[in-house]
Design a protein around this motif. Structure first.
Motif, PDB file in Angstrom:
ATOM      1  N   UNK A  26       0.836  -1.201   0.000  1.00 45.70           N
ATOM      2  CA  UNK A  26       0.000   0.000   0.000  1.00 45.70           C
ATOM      3  C   UNK A  26       0.864   1.241   0.000  1.00 45.70           C
ATOM      4  N   UNK A  27       0.515   2.200  -0.842  1.00 45.80           N
ATOM      5  CA  UNK A  27       1.284   3.442  -0.945  1.00 45.80           C
ATOM      6  C   UNK A  27       0.738   4.542  -0.053  1.00 45.80           C
ATOM      7  N   UNK A  28      -0.305   4.263   0.710  1.00 47.80           N
ATOM      8  CA  UNK A  28      -0.862   5.270   1.588  1.00 47.80           C
ATOM      9  C   UNK A  28      -1.576   4.643   2.763  1.00 47.80           C
ATOM     10  N   UNK A  29      -1.727   5.391   3.817  1.00 48.51           N
ATOM     11  CA  UNK A  29      -2.351   4.912   5.047  1.00 48.51           C
ATOM     12  C   UNK A  29      -3.797   4.499   4.796  1.00 48.51           C
ATOM     13  N   UNK A  30      -4.556   5.317   4.078  1.00 51.62           N
ATOM     14  CA  UNK A  30      -5.959   5.015   3.832  1.00 51.62           C
ATOM     15  C   UNK A  30      -6.121   3.738   3.013  1.00 51.62           C
ATOM     16  N   UNK A  65      -4.341   2.722  13.279  1.00 48.04           N
ATOM     17  CA  UNK A  65      -5.012   1.441  13.100  1.00 48.04           C
ATOM     18  C   UNK A  65      -5.071   0.976  11.663  1.00 48.04           C
ATOM     19  N   UNK A  66      -4.220   1.535  10.796  1.00 48.83           N
ATOM     20  CA  UNK A  66      -4.250   1.146   9.391  1.00 48.83           C
ATOM     21  C   UNK A  66      -3.641  -0.228   9.177  1.00 48.83           C
ATOM     22  N   UNK A  67      -2.628  -0.570   9.961  1.00 48.49           N
ATOM     23  CA  UNK A  67      -1.922  -1.841   9.821  1.00 48.49           C
ATOM     24  C   UNK A  67      -1.497  -2.335  11.195  1.00 48.49           C
ATOM     25  N   UNK A  68      -1.141  -3.621  11.231  1.00 50.09           N
ATOM     26  CA  UNK A  68      -0.609  -4.204  12.461  1.00 50.09           C
ATOM     27  C   UNK A  68       0.907  -4.113  12.513  1.00 50.09           C
ATOM     28  N   UNK A  69       1.508  -3.707  11.418  1.00 52.04           N
ATOM     29  CA  UNK A  69       2.948  -3.588  11.382  1.00 52.04           C
ATOM     30  C   UNK A  69       3.444  -3.420   9.961  1.00 52.04           C
ATOM     31  N   UNK A  70       4.739  -3.655   9.762  1.00 50.32           N
ATOM     32  CA  UNK A  70       5.370  -3.404   8.476  1.00 50.32           C
ATOM     33  C   UNK A  70       6.317  -4.543   8.104  1.00 50.32           C
ATOM     34  N   UNK A  71       6.315  -4.864   6.826  1.00 54.23           N
ATOM     35  CA  UNK A  71       7.313  -5.744   6.224  1.00 54.23           C
ATOM     36  C   UNK A  71       8.172  -4.855   5.342  1.00 54.23           C
ATOM     37  N   UNK A  72       9.449  -4.711   5.699  1.00 52.52           N
ATOM     38  CA  UNK A  72      10.324  -3.736   5.072  1.00 52.52           C
ATOM     39  C   UNK A  72      11.390  -4.434   4.234  1.00 52.52           C
ATOM     40  N   UNK A  73      11.524  -3.973   2.998  1.00 51.25           N
ATOM     41  CA  UNK A  73      12.454  -4.578   2.039  1.00 51.25           C
ATOM     42  C   UNK A  73      13.583  -3.581   1.781  1.00 51.25           C
ATOM     43  N   UNK A  78       2.272  10.666   3.965  1.00 46.00           N
ATOM     44  CA  UNK A  78       1.506  10.693   5.198  1.00 46.00           C
ATOM     45  C   UNK A  78       1.971  11.796   6.124  1.00 46.00           C
ATOM     46  N   UNK A  79       3.289  11.916   6.267  1.00 46.78           N
ATOM     47  CA  UNK A  79       3.807  12.920   7.180  1.00 46.78           C
ATOM     48  C   UNK A  79       3.713  14.310   6.561  1.00 46.78           C
ATOM     49  N   UNK A 117       1.048   5.277  10.874  1.00 41.30           N
ATOM     50  CA  UNK A 117       0.162   4.280  10.264  1.00 41.30           C
ATOM     51  C   UNK A 117      -0.363   3.303  11.311  1.00 41.30           C
ATOM     52  N   UNK A 118       0.517   2.834  12.163  1.00 43.10           N
ATOM     53  CA  UNK A 118       0.086   1.891  13.186  1.00 43.10           C
ATOM     54  C   UNK A 118      -0.825   2.560  14.207  1.00 43.10           C
ATOM     55  N   UNK A 119      -0.490   3.798  14.581  1.00 43.78           N
ATOM     56  CA  UNK A 119      -1.307   4.511  15.552  1.00 43.78           C
ATOM     57  C   UNK A 119      -2.713   4.778  15.074  1.00 43.78           C
TER      58      UNK A 119
END
Length: 367
Positions: free
Chosen positions: A214-218, A305-313, A265-266, A301-303
């Motif tokens: 996803x490229x955005x929080x929403x 509630x958009x996601x439970x976390x991140x997978x970072x590459x 987002x920021x 994003x986590x605050x």
């Protein structure tokens, strides 16, 4: 220190892909670095059209060189035998003492199909239906052999705790039982990239972790809601599905600004817009900036509630993973948003997921 966010635990994972590397140290060192940062798990991509060593075999080699971090190889469900796949993943769980995961993927190309010559390429929808069947039968096979299956009944002398599966799917059939005792986690963690539509039903029904490019929080929040709603329709507790946003992170610029563009987002602080930027339809969106702003993005994003976390590459494997662990993760830990130690020893414990009971437990076969 444990996370204090009201949104639940923040989960972090990282890829340890090393293009062109065959030496075990190329994968062991980044896995150890990620473990020092307390990350939930590392992933290693694989595929029949991708040159390189077998991901599952590589992480089996990494397992004894690490102690806590989860190990999640990609194993395709296309052109493979489900019985062999589940046995290999169960073996990784034993080798790692309960830290194995399995990132399910499909092979849709004609080139891959020609490598095997068994059948032509199929549509993504058909392949993901098959992937769901493989995930289903894997769980049945993991349950088919109890932990004490090798014990003999003193009265009959027969070995107990084994159950035939007798599963027939659209492209395969499996009788079972498994040749590998029930894995330490019961079911190793199943991970699915649920970005594309055909994969979402499989993720909602069978995945423990869903990755979303996803490229955005929403956008991430909408997909998370869709997946959890679908999980509930399948009779699952939707709160047992962890949804992680997948981003490529390029930390080359230190605290330089991210490129203006998608998913920002920021807020603009006078230096351009920071956030995620579109990398391309086939890959995760790209974050370009510094460790501090990445920590802000993750927290925001986590605050929300958009996601439970991140997978970072990491865009550059060595540089960016080091800056991620020693910069971004440390900042999140100082803010009390991410753990500073592993409270458990298995990947399921890292993710806050219960060990599933065996479907045969009621029959007295063990769990």
């Amino acid at each position: 220190m444990t996370p204090s966010s009201g949104r639940g635990l923040l989960h972090l994972a990282a890829a340890v892909d090393q293009p062109g590397a065959y030496d075990a140290a190329a994968y062991t060192e980044p896995a150890r670095l990620a473990e020092r940062g307390g990350l939930d798990f590392v992933t290693l991509r694989d595929g029949f059209a991708r040159p390189g060593p077998d991901a599952l075999a590589v992480l089996a080699r990494v397992a004894p060189e690490t102690r806590r971090i989860g190990l999640v190889p990609t194993v395709t469900t296309t052109h493979t035998e489900p019985f062999h796949v589940q046995a290999a993943v169960a073996t990784l769980d034993w080798v790692s003492r309960g830290r194995a995961g399995w990132r399910l993927d499909v092979s849709a190309g004609e080139r891959e199909a020609r490598l095997f010559g068994r059948r032509p390429a199929a549509s993504a929808a058909a392949l993901w239906r098959e992937a769901g069947e493989v995930a289903d039968v894997a769980g049945r096979l993991w349950d088919s052999t109890a932990e004490d299956a090798g014990a003999r009944d003193p009265a009959t002398g027969h070995r107990g705790g084994r159950h035939p599966v007798d599963f027939t799917g659209s492209t395969f059939s499996v009788r079972g039982p498994s040749t590998v005792p029930r894995p330490p986690q019961g079911h190793p963690v199943r991970v699915v990239d649920a970005t594309e539509g055909p994969a979402r039903s499989t993720a909602a029904r069978y995945a423990d972790v869903a990755l979303v490019r996803a490229a955005g929080c929403a956008q991430a929040a909408a997909v998370r809601e869709e997946l959890r709603s679908a999980a509930a329709r399948f009779g699952r507790d939707p709160h047992t599905l962890r949804v992680l946003a997948s981003l490529v992170v390029d930390l080359a610029g230190g605290e330089a600004t991210a490129e203006p563009g998608w998913g920002s987002l920021l807020p603009d602080r006078g230096h351009g817009r920071r956030g995620a930027t579109r990398r391309g339809a086939q890959g995760p969106p790209l974050y370009r900036g510094g460790p501090v702003d990445l920590a802000e993005l993750i927290a925001a994003w986590h605050g929300q509630g958009a996601v439970d976390g991140f997978h970072l590459v990491p865009a550059e494997p060595h540089r960016d993973l080091e800056r991620l662990v020693n910069g971004t993760v440390v900042l999140l830990q100082h803010r009390g948003l991410f753990r500073t130690f592993y409270p458990g020893s298995t990947l399921r414990e890292h993710l806050g997921l219960a060990r599933p009971a065996s479907r045969y437990a009621a029959a007295g076969s063990g769990s």
